[in-house]
Write a protein that holds these residues in place. Structure first.
Motif, short mmCIF file in Angstrom:
data_model
loop_
_atom_site.label_atom_id
_atom_site.label_comp_id
_atom_site.label_asym_id
_atom_site.label_seq_id
_atom_site.Cartn_x
_atom_site.Cartn_y
_atom_site.Cartn_z
N VAL A 121 62.44 0.06 -22.76
CA VAL A 121 61.76 1.36 -22.69
C VAL A 121 62.78 2.48 -22.49
N ILE A 122 63.76 2.26 -21.62
CA ILE A 122 64.81 3.28 -21.41
C ILE A 122 65.58 3.53 -22.70
N ILE A 123 65.94 2.46 -23.39
CA ILE A 123 66.73 2.59 -24.63
C ILE A 123 65.95 3.33 -25.70
N VAL A 124 64.71 2.90 -25.96
CA VAL A 124 63.91 3.50 -27.02
C VAL A 124 63.61 4.96 -26.71
N PHE A 181 65.16 7.08 -24.62
CA PHE A 181 66.34 7.95 -24.57
C PHE A 181 66.90 8.23 -25.97
N THR A 182 66.97 7.20 -26.81
CA THR A 182 67.51 7.41 -28.16
C THR A 182 66.58 8.26 -29.00
N ARG A 183 65.28 8.10 -28.83
CA ARG A 183 64.32 8.95 -29.57
C ARG A 183 64.44 10.40 -29.13
N LEU A 184 64.64 10.61 -27.83
CA LEU A 184 64.80 11.97 -27.32
C LEU A 184 66.05 12.61 -27.90
N HIS A 241 67.38 11.87 -30.74
CA HIS A 241 67.18 12.08 -32.18
C HIS A 241 66.37 13.35 -32.46
N LEU A 242 65.51 13.75 -31.53
CA LEU A 242 64.75 14.98 -31.72
C LEU A 242 65.68 16.17 -31.91
N GLY A 243 66.81 16.17 -31.19
CA GLY A 243 67.76 17.26 -31.34
C GLY A 243 68.69 17.06 -32.53
N LEU A 244 69.15 15.83 -32.75
CA LEU A 244 70.13 15.58 -33.82
C LEU A 244 69.51 15.67 -35.21
N ARG A 288 69.32 8.54 -37.70
CA ARG A 288 68.93 8.05 -36.38
C ARG A 288 69.99 7.15 -35.76
N VAL A 289 70.80 6.47 -36.56
CA VAL A 289 71.81 5.57 -36.00
C VAL A 289 72.79 6.34 -35.12
N ILE A 290 73.03 7.61 -35.42
CA ILE A 290 73.93 8.44 -34.59
C ILE A 290 73.38 8.55 -33.18
N SER A 291 72.09 8.86 -33.07
CA SER A 291 71.49 9.01 -31.74
C SER A 291 71.45 7.68 -31.00
N GLU A 292 71.28 6.57 -31.72
CA GLU A 292 71.20 5.26 -31.07
C GLU A 292 72.55 4.85 -30.48
N VAL A 293 73.63 5.10 -31.23
CA VAL A 293 74.96 4.74 -30.72
C VAL A 293 75.39 5.70 -29.61
#
Length: 873
Positions: A41-44, A46-49, A51-54, A61-66
Motif C-alpha cells: 500500500v505504501i509503495i503503490v 507513494f508512486t502514484r502520488l 506520478h500525478l506531478g511527473l 510512470r516508471v520514472i515515478s516508480e523508481v
C-alpha cells in the motif's frame, strides 16, 4: 495435554491480532502477508502520488516508480533512525521479491505481446541499419566505460545480493559484455508510450524509431541471455550448452507450441471474441512453464515469458484482448513493487564525488553513442537531419527495460551496488530527457512543415475538390451512437444511378413536371476516437491500427455502407488522450479537406434502455449533461469551425420506432424535416444542409422564417410545462462554462448587414422560384411575424414532426441581432419550462435548448457555419 496446550498457545501467538498484542510491523514467517500488505500500500500510494506531478511534464510512470523506491529506500528516508528496519526490514523483502518477480515474468510476457514482428518486416532495411548502428557504437563506447568502472568501483569481487557472506569473482569479460549491453539497450515499451503521448506514432520519425527499437530490443535480449548463461555457468563450454538449449527451446516454441496455440485459439473462438477463460488459463500456464524451463537451464525466467509473448498472434485482436485481461493487475500492483525494489537497492548517498563523476560520464557516453549512431543511420533512410536527430534521441530512451536488465545483472552478482546505482541514475536521466529533447527538436510546427512539403507533389497530381462537393466527417467515440449516425449518413447517400428524378413545380402553370438533376458527389469520412490510457493494450491498439480497424464494429458498419451504396467511406481510427480529441478532429478536417463535421451528442437527448413496464413506449432521455461532453463539444465548435461547418446531432430516435402506430416505419418512408429560420450565418448553413437532403426522394422539408415583431401577433405562443422538470443536484452545483446569457448592444449597421445577407440568401434559394430548392415540391417555405419567435417555432415543430423526424437549427451564436431580440424570451422560456442544464445551453445554444425543453420529440441537428468568429456572450 500440557504439551498440546503449549503448542496451541504458540500458534495463537503467531496468528494473533493487534488486540492480543501482536505487532503487524514485525516479520512473521507464518503470516508474512500482514507486513507485505502495509509495504504494498505504501509503495503503490507513494508512486502514484509522485506520478500525478511527473505526468504533467509527460514523464512515464516508471520514472515515478523508481524515484519513489529511491526516496523510500536508504538514499532518503533510510537516514531516519529505525525506518528501514521497521518498514522495509531485510527479511521481509524476500516476500516482496516473490511477488515482484512473478509480476515481472508476466510483464515480460506482455512486452513480448506488444512487440509485433510485422513492424520490422514493413521497413526491414531501415530497421537493420538503425538498430545495428544504435548497438555497435554504444557497444564500442561501452568498452571504455567498462574498463574504468571495473577497477574504480571494485567490481572484481561482488557480494551476493541474497547472502552477504558469499562473494563472487566476476570475470572482466562478463562485466564488459553486460555493461555494453546495458549501454546499447532501447526501451521499446516506454518509447511506444512516449510516441503515443506526443502523437508521433504515425509520423516518419515515430514509425522509424519504434520499428528500430523492436530490432534493438530483440538483439539486446539475445545478448543478455548470452551474458547470463556465461556468468551462471561454471565454464564457457557449459555456457555454450545453456545458450544452445535456450535456442532449441525457442525453436520448439516457435514451430511446435505456436501452431498448437493457433488451433486452440480458433477452437475456443478466441480470435473472434474475447479470449475464453480456458484459453487464458492455457496461455498463462505455458508462460509459467516457459519461464521455468529457461530458468533451470541457466538463462533467466523472464526470457521464457518474453518468448511466449512474441509468438502469440496479433491477427483477430487476440494479443490486445489478452493484454486487456491481465494488464491492470500487473501494472498497478506487481510492477510498482519491482521497480520500487530497484530504488530500495539504490543508495546514491554512498556514491561519493568519484561516483557522481562516473554518473555524468556514463550518461554522456550512453546518450552520445545512441544519438550519434542512430542519427547517422537514420539520415541514410531519407530523413532530414533534424528528423534523424530526433530518432536518435528516441533511441537513447532506456526506461524500464534497462532497469530490468540492471536488476538481472545485480541479482546475478555481475555488478555491485555502486555500479548498479550509477547505471540506474543513467537510465532515469536518459528516459527523463527523451520527451523534452524530442519536443524541442521536433515541434508541431516543424512536423506540419515537413508533412506539407512531402504532400505537395502528391496533391498537385490529384484533382481538386469542387466547392459544391459534400465532404462529410462523422466523429464516433461510442458504439451506441452508431445506429443513429448510420441512418443519418444514409439520408445523404446517392442512389446507385447517376441521375435523380426530382418532382419540381412549374411556377407559371402550377403543374408538376419531372426534371432530371445531376447529383453532386459525396464522400464520407469516419473518425473513430479511442481513448489513449496508460494501459499497454491502448498503446497496442495504436500500434496496430490496421488490425484494430479490421475488427472494430463501427468501422465494419461504415465499410459495409460503402459496398452497398454510392457513398465513398474513408474510415480512420485515432487513439488519443481525451484532451487531444479536438486537435485530432481538426487535423483530420485539414488532411481530408472536410467541409462538414457531424458529432453525436452524448448529453441531453441520448437514448437509454426503456423499462418494460413503461406505458409510454418512448425512449427516455438523459437530461444530465456531462461537463466533459459539454467541454468537448464546445471545443469542437470553437476550433473546428475555423476549417469547416460543425454540426452536433442529438439523436432521439431518427427513423426508429413510431410510438403512435406502434410499428417500425418503412426505412424508405418519408422523413419530415423542420427548419426554423431566425437569421444569421448559422441559420443559412442549416438551410444549405437541408437542401442537400432533397437529393433523397423521401425527405419533405418545412422552412419557417419567423421575424421578430415588437407588437403582439396572431402567431404568438406561450409554452407551459406539462410536468415539472427537475434538475439534478449536481447539475445545480456544477460551475458553468465560460459563456453567460447577457444583453448585447450592437450597431444598427451590423444588424442591417445581417438582414441584407439573409434576404439575399432567401431570395436566391426560396423566394425567387428560380433555383432548384424553390422549385422542389417537397420543400415548403413560409414567412410569419411573432412577438415570441422561439416559442412559435417550438410549437410549430411539435405539430409537424414526430420522434422519427428531424429538426435542423443554427447554433445562433454569431447573430448579434437574434441574440438581442431573443434573450429575454429565452429567459422566460427557461423560467417556465426548466432547463436541461447550464452545460447543455453553453454547448448547443439557446435555440437548441428551447427545442429540447419544449417537448419536441424529433432528433435535432445543431449547425454552426464555417469561418464565423466565436464571440463570448
Amino acid at each position: 495435554m500440557s504439551q498440546f496446550l503449549t503448542r496451541r498457545s504458540g500458534n495463537v501467538s503467531e496468528q494473533s491480532g493487534v488486540l492480543s498484542g501482536a505487532n503487524p510491523m514485525v516479520v512473521n514467517a507464518s503470516d508474512p502477508l500482514t507486513l507485505a500488505i502495509i509495504q504494498i500500500v505504501i509503495i503503490v500510494a507513494f508512486t502514484r502520488l509522485l506520478h500525478l506531478g511527473l505526468k504533467r511534464i509527460r514523464q512515464p510512470r516508471v520514472i515515478s516508480e523508481v524515484i519513489g523506491g529511491i526516496i523510500l529506500g536508504p538514499s532518503v528516508l533510510g537516514h531516519i533512525p529505525g525506518y528501514m528496519n521497521s518498514v522495509f526490514p531485510t527479511t521481509s523483502l524476500t516476500y516482496l521479491n516473490l511477488l515482484a518477480n512473478l509480476g515481472l515474468l508476466l510483464y515480460l510476457f506482455i512486452v513480448g505481446l506488444e512487440l509485433n514482428p510485422t513492424m520490422i518486416r514493413k521497413s526491414i532495411k531501415s530497421v537493420i541499419t538503425i538498430s545495428a548502428s544504435g548497438i555497435i557504437l554504444p557497444f564500442a563506447l561501452g568498452v571504455g566505460v567498462a574498463y574504468g568502472l571495473y577497477d574504480s568501483t571494485g567490481n572484481q569481487q561482488v557480494v551476493d545480493s541474497k547472502n552477504a557472506n558469499v562473494i563472487h569473482e566476476v570475470p572482466f569479460a562478463s562485466f564488459l559484455l553486460f555493461i555494453c549491453v546495458a549501454m546499447a539497450i532501447t526501451a521499446f515499451p516506454v518509447l511506444a508510450r512516449i510516441l503515443s503521448e506526443l502523437k508521433l506514432m504515425r509520423t516518419p520519425v515515430g514509425s522509424c524509431a519504434l520499428s528500430s527499437a523492436v530490432g534493438d530490443d530483440i538483439t539486446a535480449w539475445i545478448l543478455l541471455a548470452l551474458v547470463i548463461a556465461i556468468i551462471n555457468a561454471s565454464n564457457y563450454l557449459t555456457a555454450l550448452y545453456s545458450f544452445l538449449i535456450c535456442t532449441a527451446w525457442t525453436l520448439i516454441v516457435g514451430f511446435i507450441i505456436r501452431p498448437i496455440l493457433l488451433k486452440l485459439i480458433v477452437l475456443t473462438n478466441s480470435n473472434q471474441t474475447s479470449p475464453s477463460t480456458l484459453m487464458v488459463a492455457i496461455t498463462l500456464s505455458i508462460v509459467l512453464l516457459s519461464g521455468f524451463i529457461t530458468n533451470i537451464i541457466g538463462i533467466h525466467y523472464i526470457f521464457g515469458g518474453f518468448i511466449i509473448g512474441v509468438i502469440l498472434p496479433h491477427e483477430g485482436g487476440f494479443a490486445v484482448a489478452l493484454t486487456e485481461k491481465i494488464e491492470d493487475l500487473i501494472n498497478v500492483l506487481f510492477i510498482p513493487i519491482y521497480f520500487t525494489l530497484s530504488g530500495l537497492k539504490t543508495n546514491i548517498s554512498d556514491l561519493g564525488a568519484s561516483g557522481w563523476g562516473w554518473v555524468v560520464l556514463v550518461i554522456i557516453v550512453a546518450m552520445l553513442g545512441k544519438i550519434t549512431g542512430c542519427t547517422l543511420a537514420a539520415r541514410t533512410t531519407g530523413l532530414t537531419f533534424r528528423e534523424a536527430l530526433t530518432v536518435g534521441v528516441f533511441m537513447s530512451c532506456k526506461g524500464l527495460v534497462e532497469l530490468i536488465i540492471l536488476n538481472v545483472g545485480y541479482d546475478a552478482s555481475i555488478i555491485n551496488s555502486k555500479v548498479f546505482s550509477i547505471m540506474v541514475i543513467m537510465a532515469l536521466v536518459t528516459t527523463f530527457l527523451t520527451t523534452p529533447l524530442a519536443t524541442y527538436l521536433y515541434p508541431t510546427q516543424y512536423q506540419k512543415q515537413m508533412e506539407n512539403q512531402r504532400r505537395k507533389d502528391l496533391e498537385s497530381k490529384e484533382s481538386p475538390h469542387s466547392k459544391d462537393d459534400l465532404r462529410l466527417l462523422v466523429v464516433l467515440n461510442k458504439v451506441e451512437n452508431l445506429p443513429a449516425m448510420v441512418t443519418f449518413v444514409q439520408l445523404l447517400q446517392h442512389n446507385n444511378v447517376l441521375n435523380n428524378k426530382s418532382t419540381l413545380k412549374n411556377s407559371e402553370e402550377e403543374s408538376e413536371l419531372s426534371i432530371t438533376k445531376a447529383m453532386k458527389p459525396i464522400s464520407v469520412h469516419v473518425l473513430r476516437l479511442v481513448e489513449l490510457t496508460q494501459r499497454m493494450s491502448a498503446v497496442m491498439k495504436f500500434n496496430e491500427i490496421s488490425e484494430t480497424i479490421l475488427h472494430d464494429p463501427i468501422m465494419n458498419m461504415f465499410s459495409a455502407i460503402s459496398q452497398v451504396s454510392s457513398v465513398k467511406v474513408d474510415a480512420k481510427l485515432s487513439v488519443a488522450s481525451p484532451k487531444d480529441f479536438c486537435p485530432e478532429i481538426t487535423d483530420r478536417i485539414q488532411d481530408a479537406d472536410i467541409n462538414l463535421v457531424i458529432i453525436p451528442w452524448g448529453g441531453a437527448g441520448e437514448i437509454v434502455d426503456t423499462p418494460i413496464d413503461n406505458d409510454d413506449h418512448a425512449p427516455r432521455e438523459k437530461k444530465h449533461t456531462s461537463p466533459h461532453v459539454a467541454n468537448f463539444v464546445q471545443g469542437i465548435f470553437n476550433e473546428a469551425a475555423n476549417y469547416a461547418s460543425v454540426g452536433v446531432f442529438v439523436d432521439r430516435g431518427l427513423g426508429s420506432f413510431d410510438s403512435n402506430t406502434r410499428t417500425i416505419p418503412n426505412p424508405m418512408g418519408y422523413l419530415h424535416v423542420f427548419i426554423p429560420f431566425f437569421g444569421g450565418a448559422d441559420d443559412r448553413e442549416a438551410l444549405n444542409f437541408a437542401f442537400k437532403l432533397l437529393e433523397s426522394p423521401n425527405v419533405n422539408i418545412n422552412v419557417l422564417r419567423i421575424i421578430k415583431s415588437e407588437q403582439p401577433t396572431d402567431h404568438d405562443v406561450t409554452l407551459k410545462p406539462e410536468t415539472q422538470i427537475e434538475i439534478p443536484d449536481d447539475e445545480k452545483d456544477r460551475p458553468s462554462l465560460d459563456r453567460q446569457i447577457s444583453t448585447i448592444s450592437i450597431s444598427e449597421a451590423v444588424e442591417n448587414q445581417e438582414n441584407k445577407e439573409d434576404e439575399s440568401f432567401l431570395e436566391k434559394n426560396l423566394k425567387s422560384k428560380t433555383g432548384y430548392p424553390a422549385r422542389n415540391a417537397r420543400i415548403s417555405y413560409q414567412e410569419i411575424s411573432s412577438n415570441t419567435p422561439i416559442q412559435t417555432a417550438v410549437e410549430r415543430a411539435r405539430e409537424i414532426v414526430n420522434r422519427k423526424d428531424l429538426v435542423i437549427v443554427g447554433r445562433s451564436r454569431h447573430s448579434h441581432a437574434n441574440e438581442r431580440h431573443h434573450h429575454g424570451e429565452f429567459r422566460e422560456l427557461i423560467k417556465n419550462l426548466g432547463s436541461y442544464g447550464n452545460d447543455t445551453y453553453k454547448s448547443l445554444g439557446y435555440v437548441s435548448e428551447a427545442f429540447l425543453v419544449g417537448g419536441v420529440k424529433a432528433s435535432l441537428l445543431v449547425l454552426q457555419a464555417k469561418n464565423v468568429e466565436v464571440e463570448k456572450i
